[in-house]
Motif scaffolding. Sequence first.
Motif, PDB file in Angstrom:
ATOM      1  N   PRO A   1      -0.287 -46.734  10.755  1.00  0.00           N
ATOM      2  CA  PRO A   1      -0.196 -47.659  12.306  1.00  0.00           C
ATOM      3  C   PRO A   1      -1.280 -46.983  12.646  1.00  0.00           C
ATOM      4  CG  PRO A   1       1.788 -45.881  12.175  1.00  0.00           C
ATOM      5  CD  PRO A   1       1.397 -46.851  10.312  1.00  0.00           C
ATOM      6  N   MET A   2      -2.538 -48.115  13.860  1.00  0.00           N
ATOM      7  CA  MET A   2      -3.535 -47.092  14.905  1.00  0.00           C
ATOM      8  C   MET A   2      -2.640 -46.428  15.537  1.00  0.00           C
ATOM      9  SD  MET A   2      -5.570 -46.814  12.348  1.00  0.00           S
ATOM     10  CE  MET A   2      -4.860 -46.219  11.084  1.00  0.00           C
ATOM     11  N   VAL A   3      -2.604 -48.050  16.883  1.00  0.00           N
ATOM     12  CA  VAL A   3      -2.321 -47.535  18.572  1.00  0.00           C
ATOM     13  C   VAL A   3      -1.086 -49.012  18.671  1.00  0.00           C
ATOM     14  CG1 VAL A   3      -3.464 -49.908  18.624  1.00  0.00           C
ATOM     15  CG2 VAL A   3      -3.079 -47.976  20.302  1.00  0.00           C
ATOM     16  N   ALA A   4      -0.362 -48.385  19.572  1.00  0.00           N
ATOM     17  CA  ALA A   4       1.179 -48.928  19.882  1.00  0.00           C
ATOM     18  C   ALA A   4       1.073 -48.962  21.585  1.00  0.00           C
ATOM     19  CB  ALA A   4       2.542 -47.983  19.634  1.00  0.00           C
ATOM     20  N   LEU A   5       1.700 -49.719  22.245  1.00  0.00           N
ATOM     21  CA  LEU A   5       2.086 -50.542  23.362  1.00  0.00           C
ATOM     22  C   LEU A   5       3.409 -50.026  23.635  1.00  0.00           C
ATOM     23  CD1 LEU A   5      -0.796 -52.177  23.798  1.00  0.00           C
ATOM     24  CD2 LEU A   5      -1.044 -50.486  24.032  1.00  0.00           C
ATOM     25  N   ASN A   6       3.219 -49.027  24.849  1.00  0.00           N
ATOM     26  CA  ASN A   6       5.108 -49.246  25.144  1.00  0.00           C
ATOM     27  C   ASN A   6       5.151 -50.643  25.564  1.00  0.00           C
ATOM     28  OD1 ASN A   6       6.535 -46.423  24.798  1.00  0.00           O
ATOM     29  ND2 ASN A   6       4.355 -46.234  26.593  1.00  0.00           N
ATOM     30  N   LEU A   7       6.776 -51.026  26.074  1.00  0.00           N
ATOM     31  CA  LEU A   7       7.853 -52.357  25.460  1.00  0.00           C
ATOM     32  C   LEU A   7       8.745 -51.770  26.253  1.00  0.00           C
ATOM     33  CD1 LEU A   7       7.338 -54.249  22.569  1.00  0.00           C
ATOM     34  CD2 LEU A   7       5.078 -55.035  25.189  1.00  0.00           C
TER      35      LEU A   7
ATOM     36  N   HIS B   1       3.380 -52.104  28.897  1.00  0.00           N
ATOM     37  CA  HIS B   1       3.970 -52.922  29.784  1.00  0.00           C
ATOM     38  C   HIS B   1       5.170 -52.894  30.105  1.00  0.00           C
ATOM     39  CE1 HIS B   1       3.752 -56.659  32.488  1.00  0.00           C
ATOM     40  NE2 HIS B   1       4.327 -57.415  31.951  1.00  0.00           N
ATOM     41  N   SER B   2       5.854 -53.158  31.617  1.00  0.00           N
ATOM     42  CA  SER B   2       7.279 -52.813  32.362  1.00  0.00           C
ATOM     43  C   SER B   2       7.076 -53.573  32.671  1.00  0.00           C
ATOM     44  CB  SER B   2       7.299 -51.437  32.654  1.00  0.00           C
ATOM     45  OG  SER B   2       6.512 -50.755  33.824  1.00  0.00           O
ATOM     46  N   VAL B   3       9.039 -54.301  32.815  1.00  0.00           N
ATOM     47  CA  VAL B   3       9.299 -55.132  33.769  1.00  0.00           C
ATOM     48  C   VAL B   3      10.869 -54.730  34.509  1.00  0.00           C
ATOM     49  CG1 VAL B   3       8.000 -57.001  32.875  1.00  0.00           C
ATOM     50  CG2 VAL B   3      10.599 -56.735  32.028  1.00  0.00           C
ATOM     51  N   VAL B   4      11.011 -55.210  35.894  1.00  0.00           N
ATOM     52  CA  VAL B   4      12.510 -54.801  35.816  1.00  0.00           C
ATOM     53  C   VAL B   4      13.249 -55.912  35.595  1.00  0.00           C
ATOM     54  CG1 VAL B   4      14.206 -55.373  37.929  1.00  0.00           C
ATOM     55  CG2 VAL B   4      11.105 -53.919  38.486  1.00  0.00           C
ATOM     56  N   ASP B   5      14.703 -55.109  35.420  1.00  0.00           N
ATOM     57  CA  ASP B   5      14.957 -56.503  33.941  1.00  0.00           C
ATOM     58  C   ASP B   5      16.954 -55.988  34.575  1.00  0.00           C
ATOM     59  OD1 ASP B   5      16.549 -58.093  32.791  1.00  0.00           O
ATOM     60  OD2 ASP B   5      15.220 -57.646  30.515  1.00  0.00           O
ATOM     61  N   ALA B   6      18.011 -56.941  34.103  1.00  0.00           N
ATOM     62  CA  ALA B   6      19.423 -56.110  34.542  1.00  0.00           C
ATOM     63  C   ALA B   6      19.584 -56.025  33.419  1.00  0.00           C
ATOM     64  CB  ALA B   6      19.857 -57.709  34.250  1.00  0.00           C
ATOM     65  N   GLU B   7      19.074 -55.543  32.148  1.00  0.00           N
ATOM     66  CA  GLU B   7      19.568 -54.227  31.479  1.00  0.00           C
ATOM     67  C   GLU B   7      18.018 -53.863  30.885  1.00  0.00           C
ATOM     68  OE1 GLU B   7      22.789 -56.403  27.583  1.00  0.00           O
ATOM     69  OE2 GLU B   7      20.423 -57.161  27.822  1.00  0.00           O
ATOM     70  N   PRO B   8      18.880 -52.602  30.446  1.00  0.00           N
ATOM     71  CA  PRO B   8      17.318 -51.851  29.821  1.00  0.00           C
ATOM     72  C   PRO B   8      16.901 -52.116  27.689  1.00  0.00           C
ATOM     73  CG  PRO B   8      19.412 -50.348  29.356  1.00  0.00           C
ATOM     74  CD  PRO B   8      19.720 -51.806  30.589  1.00  0.00           C
ATOM     75  N   LYS B   9      15.938 -52.385  27.960  1.00  0.00           N
ATOM     76  CA  LYS B   9      15.262 -52.626  26.133  1.00  0.00           C
ATOM     77  C   LYS B   9      14.227 -51.671  26.547  1.00  0.00           C
ATOM     78  CE  LYS B   9      16.583 -57.519  27.050  1.00  0.00           C
ATOM     79  NZ  LYS B   9      17.067 -57.638  28.537  1.00  0.00           N
ATOM     80  N   TYR B  10      13.564 -50.688  24.868  1.00  0.00           N
ATOM     81  CA  TYR B  10      12.409 -50.474  25.051  1.00  0.00           C
ATOM     82  C   TYR B  10      12.685 -50.563  23.704  1.00  0.00           C
ATOM     83  CZ  TYR B  10       9.548 -46.445  23.684  1.00  0.00           C
ATOM     84  OH  TYR B  10       8.300 -45.971  23.930  1.00  0.00           O
ATOM     85  N   GLY B  11      10.594 -50.581  23.336  1.00  0.00           N
ATOM     86  CA  GLY B  11      10.300 -50.899  21.968  1.00  0.00           C
ATOM     87  C   GLY B  11       8.909 -50.432  22.187  1.00  0.00           C
ATOM     88  N   LEU B  12       8.353 -51.449  21.192  1.00  0.00           N
ATOM     89  CA  LEU B  12       6.603 -51.291  21.282  1.00  0.00           C
ATOM     90  C   LEU B  12       6.016 -52.206  19.912  1.00  0.00           C
ATOM     91  CD1 LEU B  12       5.946 -47.515  19.600  1.00  0.00           C
ATOM     92  CD2 LEU B  12       6.041 -47.871  21.962  1.00  0.00           C
ATOM     93  N   ALA B  13       4.446 -52.232  20.954  1.00  0.00           N
ATOM     94  CA  ALA B  13       4.287 -53.465  20.108  1.00  0.00           C
ATOM     95  C   ALA B  13       2.733 -52.536  19.045  1.00  0.00           C
ATOM     96  CB  ALA B  13       3.326 -54.439  21.344  1.00  0.00           C
ATOM     97  N   VAL B  14       2.535 -52.888  17.772  1.00  0.00           N
ATOM     98  CA  VAL B  14       2.144 -51.700  17.148  1.00  0.00           C
ATOM     99  C   VAL B  14       1.137 -52.012  16.590  1.00  0.00           C
ATOM    100  CG1 VAL B  14       2.127 -50.275  15.336  1.00  0.00           C
ATOM    101  CG2 VAL B  14       3.864 -50.626  16.777  1.00  0.00           C
ATOM    102  N   THR B  15       0.149 -51.680  16.313  1.00  0.00           N
ATOM    103  CA  THR B  15      -0.880 -52.391  15.400  1.00  0.00           C
ATOM    104  C   THR B  15      -1.801 -51.524  13.994  1.00  0.00           C
ATOM    105  OG1 THR B  15      -1.850 -53.812  16.848  1.00  0.00           O
ATOM    106  CG2 THR B  15      -3.391 -53.348  15.608  1.00  0.00           C
ATOM    107  N   GLY B  16      -1.535 -52.081  13.102  1.00  0.00           N
ATOM    108  CA  GLY B  16      -1.860 -51.108  12.006  1.00  0.00           C
ATOM    109  C   GLY B  16      -2.998 -51.764  11.294  1.00  0.00           C
ATOM    110  N   VAL B  17      -4.000 -51.201  10.245  1.00  0.00           N
ATOM    111  CA  VAL B  17      -4.600 -50.905   9.733  1.00  0.00           C
ATOM    112  C   VAL B  17      -3.243 -50.723   7.206  1.00  0.00           C
ATOM    113  CG1 VAL B  17      -6.456 -50.907  10.440  1.00  0.00           C
ATOM    114  CG2 VAL B  17      -5.408 -48.982   9.205  1.00  0.00           C
ATOM    115  N   ALA B  18      -4.688 -51.830   6.714  1.00  0.00           N
ATOM    116  CA  ALA B  18      -4.273 -51.622   5.599  1.00  0.00           C
ATOM    117  C   ALA B  18      -5.008 -52.712   4.134  1.00  0.00           C
ATOM    118  CB  ALA B  18      -2.873 -52.437   5.385  1.00  0.00           C
TER     119      ALA B  18
END
Length: 330
Positions: free
Chosen positions: A98-104, A139-156
């Motif tokens: 993994p090289m770079v990630a973005l919060n969701l 990126h973040s949004v208002v939602d009725a339910e909490p959720k969290y994760g990442l979008a990830v870019t890697g190399v191989a």
Amino acid sequence: MKRLTQYAQGGGCACKIPAADLESLLGNARMPFPRDPEAELVVGLESGDDAAVVRTQDGSVLISTADFFTPVVDDPYDWGRIAAANALSDVYAMGGRPMVALNLLCWPPDLLPYDLAAEVLRGGAEVAAQAGCHLAGGHSVVDAEPKYGLAVTGVADPGRLLRNDAGRPGLPLSLTKPLGLGVLNNRHKNTGEVFPHAVETMTRLNADASRQAVAAGIRCATDVTGFGLLGHLHKLARASGVTAVLHASAVPLLEGAAQAVKEGFVPGGSRRNLDWVAPHLDPGDVPEETLLLLADAQTSGGLLVAGEIPGAPVVGELVEHIGHTVVIRP
């Protein structure tokens, strides 16, 4: 203290759209291909692999994935760590780095204060830093339910990818983390009991296992997450055109997992996993409680590797296709 798991219908990877529904949804979507693509798609939707892989015009190979889910534990910092480790796992499952990630982030500010969200983000950032991966916005949004994760870019290395369609008869199957995360997380949600050994398992990166597999010349692997060991093994065997023989007694389990099943703490996602795999499964004489553990919806589980790596128990082998994708032996 706010119990985060009480603000979500499902928990962790058990909140995924069921496998059968997802395959039908994707089959009906009829997504077009680009007319003049900037990169060659090396791994896409065809085999349901862990991440997308493209080869750019200069020959580089990029891995791209996204993963997010509802709270699997009540502690916001631990949830952030678990969600980040789980998202990074898709890159490791392809043999990448993994090289770079973005919060969701999805957040209900009327129900939960933002200081809890800050703890979630802190946990995710710490695991990304441990992985040597930049975490650069999101990126973040208002939602009725909490959720969290990442979008990830890697190399191989393009010649050393791990794929779920590269299994061959005669290869052993190794599993790098024990099962039982789904049932223990469900028990935690229902009782408030805390299982530190489950948290440690979910926050442990699959980086070392991935590097060992690539170094050993292994070419077939996947990670074990929301569709359970049986679900991901079925997908691997189906994509590779082989049958997987699984030795149930060799599969490692987390302490307390078998007892949690006996006491009824089985997530709905685990039962759906078993129902989905059942038409393709020869269960032998293995009892239902064991089958439910083998189908248990894992969150940030280990790698399932067609080969042997240090420290990982061998739990089965691949053989010529014999009518079922998965055959279970005691």
